[in-house]
Design a protein around this motif. Structure first.
Motif, PDB file in Angstrom:
ATOM      1  N   VAL A   1      11.092 -31.331 -33.278  1.00 28.12           N
ATOM      2  CA  VAL A   1       9.696 -30.892 -33.259  1.00 28.12           C
ATOM      3  C   VAL A   1       8.804 -31.939 -33.908  1.00 28.12           C
ATOM      4  O   VAL A   1       9.053 -32.368 -35.038  1.00 28.12           O
ATOM      5  N   LEU A   2       7.760 -32.346 -33.187  1.00 30.27           N
ATOM      6  CA  LEU A   2       6.796 -33.295 -33.743  1.00 30.27           C
ATOM      7  C   LEU A   2       5.832 -32.584 -34.679  1.00 30.27           C
ATOM      8  O   LEU A   2       5.616 -33.014 -35.811  1.00 30.27           O
ATOM      9  N   GLU A   3       5.217 -31.486 -34.206  1.00 33.28           N
ATOM     10  CA  GLU A   3       4.277 -30.751 -35.042  1.00 33.28           C
ATOM     11  C   GLU A   3       4.016 -29.374 -34.461  1.00 33.28           C
ATOM     12  O   GLU A   3       4.319 -29.100 -33.298  1.00 33.28           O
ATOM     13  N   VAL A   4       3.434 -28.518 -35.303  1.00 33.84           N
ATOM     14  CA  VAL A   4       2.939 -27.212 -34.888  1.00 33.84           C
ATOM     15  C   VAL A   4       1.424 -27.247 -35.030  1.00 33.84           C
ATOM     16  O   VAL A   4       0.901 -27.635 -36.075  1.00 33.84           O
ATOM     17  N   ARG A   5       0.709 -26.868 -33.959  1.00 41.90           N
ATOM     18  CA  ARG A   5      -0.754 -26.896 -33.969  1.00 41.90           C
ATOM     19  C   ARG A   5      -1.317 -25.497 -33.778  1.00 41.90           C
ATOM     20  O   ARG A   5      -0.717 -24.663 -33.107  1.00 41.90           O
ATOM     21  N   GLY A   6      -2.498 -25.285 -34.338  1.00 38.46           N
ATOM     22  CA  GLY A   6      -3.184 -24.017 -34.171  1.00 38.46           C
ATOM     23  C   GLY A   6      -4.176 -23.815 -35.297  1.00 38.46           C
ATOM     24  O   GLY A   6      -4.708 -24.769 -35.853  1.00 38.46           O
TER      25      GLY A   6
ATOM     26  N   ASP B   1       9.944 -38.833 -28.258  1.00 37.45           N
ATOM     27  CA  ASP B   1      11.127 -39.620 -27.896  1.00 37.45           C
ATOM     28  C   ASP B   1      12.182 -38.753 -27.230  1.00 37.45           C
ATOM     29  O   ASP B   1      12.877 -39.198 -26.299  1.00 37.45           O
ATOM     30  N   LEU B   2      12.288 -37.511 -27.660  1.00 37.37           N
ATOM     31  CA  LEU B   2      13.237 -36.598 -27.036  1.00 37.37           C
ATOM     32  C   LEU B   2      12.805 -36.265 -25.611  1.00 37.37           C
ATOM     33  O   LEU B   2      13.620 -36.245 -24.684  1.00 37.37           O
ATOM     34  N   ARG B   3      11.506 -36.042 -25.417  1.00 35.63           N
ATOM     35  CA  ARG B   3      10.998 -35.755 -24.076  1.00 35.63           C
ATOM     36  C   ARG B   3      11.172 -36.952 -23.148  1.00 35.63           C
ATOM     37  O   ARG B   3      11.429 -36.793 -21.949  1.00 35.63           O
ATOM     38  N   ALA B   4      11.017 -38.150 -23.713  1.00 38.40           N
ATOM     39  CA  ALA B   4      11.180 -39.356 -22.901  1.00 38.40           C
ATOM     40  C   ALA B   4      12.626 -39.516 -22.431  1.00 38.40           C
ATOM     41  O   ALA B   4      12.876 -39.886 -21.281  1.00 38.40           O
ATOM     42  N   LYS B   5      13.569 -39.218 -23.319  1.00 35.15           N
ATOM     43  CA  LYS B   5      14.988 -39.330 -22.962  1.00 35.15           C
ATOM     44  C   LYS B   5      15.439 -38.205 -22.044  1.00 35.15           C
ATOM     45  O   LYS B   5      16.322 -38.392 -21.198  1.00 35.15           O
ATOM     46  N   ASP B   6      14.826 -37.031 -22.206  1.00 37.06           N
ATOM     47  CA  ASP B   6      15.259 -35.851 -21.461  1.00 37.06           C
ATOM     48  C   ASP B   6      14.034 -35.119 -20.934  1.00 37.06           C
ATOM     49  O   ASP B   6      13.489 -34.224 -21.591  1.00 37.06           O
ATOM     50  N   PRO B   7      13.559 -35.449 -19.733  1.00 35.79           N
ATOM     51  CA  PRO B   7      12.341 -34.823 -19.189  1.00 35.79           C
ATOM     52  C   PRO B   7      12.438 -33.311 -19.034  1.00 35.79           C
ATOM     53  O   PRO B   7      11.411 -32.638 -18.971  1.00 35.79           O
TER      54      PRO B   7
ATOM     55  N   GLN C   1       4.005 -31.043 -23.334  1.00 33.53           N
ATOM     56  CA  GLN C   1       4.432 -31.530 -24.645  1.00 33.53           C
ATOM     57  C   GLN C   1       5.341 -30.556 -25.384  1.00 33.53           C
ATOM     58  O   GLN C   1       6.024 -30.930 -26.334  1.00 33.53           O
ATOM     59  N   GLY C   2       5.309 -29.288 -25.014  1.00 29.31           N
ATOM     60  CA  GLY C   2       6.069 -28.301 -25.775  1.00 29.31           C
ATOM     61  C   GLY C   2       5.768 -26.895 -25.312  1.00 29.31           C
ATOM     62  O   GLY C   2       5.537 -26.655 -24.129  1.00 29.31           O
TER      63      GLY C   2
END
Length: 418
Positions: free
Chosen positions: A338-343, A356-362, A384-385
């Motif tokens: 997890v990069l961050e939680v927004r709200g 980086d995880l999304r880039a390796k595993d779409p 993104q999430g």
């Protein structure tokens, strides 16, 4: 294989692995096998009063028995349309607002952007056609909405889109003014912005952003369109969301929460000065509008829903519970994935998966959403999430449940991925 081609769904996967929902009750939905899920997205940012409200169903049935539908073109109208227009005008963030009804949020954006261009045309400035929007902004998927949208994946592969549309960074108000100056005041019709960016990632605005944006638009004679399709009807704790930032837009698009999704409905609240060129006895017709604009049964649903929001004190809950939703999800930040939680501005939040995880595993985000769903929670998949926007009737204990499911799902998902 199903014959239903799902919006924003991969045709093969959706038709072979459908989740068939059967009923809803409060903040929960149930599939055909009877399994219960906490609705973490209010269906699609819209079931604000929750599922199974018999008052709305009864209002729909009563109107359908009396006059189910009829065109409102020309000077035709119906009593529910008149009543809902009056109700919304009184609560709009501009005085004496005119209400233009359409079928949904995409239609509302189409209406607002076309009207912005036509307004300047009527003022003798036909060259003012440029529309400025923001990166990560989402404004539906119709012609103008796709063209001004700030999510690249939604714009690709369709050939030429509506010309004279431009995007700037979502969090840099000075970039808006720089773009107006670059294009020239004489060319810019409007700026469109969501009070809180929703489908593009759940990005609240920087402090003071909208006050400064209003001043910039005024300084350059540019109309400000607030796209409140997601943010309205209590999602930020007020009727149209923008009241929170103490500004008065020139146009406000709305949909989703206006009926809590019980029937399709959208519209545009239009400031008096924008309507003025069309309000004289000899004014031209604004040649625009859908067949079902002002549809009486949809109007009845909107009236019943809006009275529930107001009479039961639900409208304010989007602001009252925003901190608790964010707090319930904050423990997710301890995970490496997890990069961050927004709200924190309204009852909506996002958990962003590490780039980086999304880039390796779409397919990572989709698989995480699947794990969350198997654990009994429905989320909205973003590029993104995951996004969260539960019904406004959600209780603090249910927000705790939501956060616990996300944390447990991340633990399971990381263990499996590792």
């Amino acid at each position: 294989m199903s014959n239903f081609w799902h919006p924003f769904g991969q045709l093969y996967q959706a038709s072979h692995s459908a989740v068939v929902f059967d009923r809803g009750e409060g903040v929960y939905v149930y599939d055909e096998d009877g399994r219960r899920y906490l609705d973490g997205t209010a269906a699609l940012w819209y079931a604000n009063v929750g599922h199974g409200r018999t008052e709305i169903a009864e209002a729909i049935a009563a109107q359908a028995r009396k006059l189910a539908g009829y065109s409102t073109f020309g000077n035709f109208t119906n009593r529910p349309a008149e009543e809902l227009a009056g109700f919304l005008s009184e609560r709009a963030p501009m005085a004496h607002a005119q209400i233009f009804f359409v079928q949904g949020g995409g239609d509302a954006v189409e209406t607002a952007t076309k009207l912005a261009r036509r307004y300047h045309f009527e003022l003798g400035q036909p060259e003012r056609t440029a529309i400025i929007s923001r990166v990560n902004g989402y404004h539906g998927t119709w012609g103008f909405g796709t063209s001004v949208g700030g999510i690249d994946a939604n714009r690709q592969g369709f050939g030429d889109l509506v010309p004279d549309t431009y995007r700037v960074p979502y969090d840099d108000v000075e970039a808006v003014e720089a773009e107006i100056v670059r294009l020239g005041d004489e060319r810019v019709a409007a700026v469109i912005a969501e009070p809180v960016i929703g489908a593009g990632g759940v990005y609240p605005p920087p402090p003071g952003y909208f006050g400064a944006l209003r001043e910039i638009c005024d300084r350059h004679g540019v109309l400000l369109i607030a796209d409140s399709v997601i943010c309205g009807f209590g999602r930020l704790g007020s009727w149209f969301g923008v009241e929170r930032f103490e500004i008065s837009p020139d146009l406000v698009t709305f949909a989703k929460g206006v009926t809590s999704g019980y029937l399709p409905l959208g519209g545009v609240a239009i400031a008096e000065h924008v309507a003025a060129p069309f309000a004289r006895e000899d004014s031209p017709i604004f040649r625009h509008g859908p067949t079902y604009g002002g549809h009486p049964t949809c109007m009845a649903a909107g009236l019943a829903n809006c009275h529930i929001l107001e009479d039961e004190g639900i409208l304010e809950r989007g602001a009252l519970l925003e901190g608790e939703l964010l707090a319930s999800l904050k423990p997710a930040e301890k995970f490496e994935s997890v990069l961050e939680v927004r709200g924190g501005v309204g009852l909506l939040a996002a958990v962003e998966v590490a780039p980086d995880l999304r880039a390796k595993d779409p397919g990572a985000v989709d698989r995480l959403a699947g794990t969350v769903r198997r654990n009994g929670l429905i989320t909205r998949v973003l590029s993104q999430g995951l996004a969260f926007s539960p019904p406004l009737i959600v209780e603090p204990t249910q927000l705790e449940e939501l956060g616990q499911i996300v944390v447990e799902s991340l633990r399971e998902w990381e263990a499996t991925a590792g």
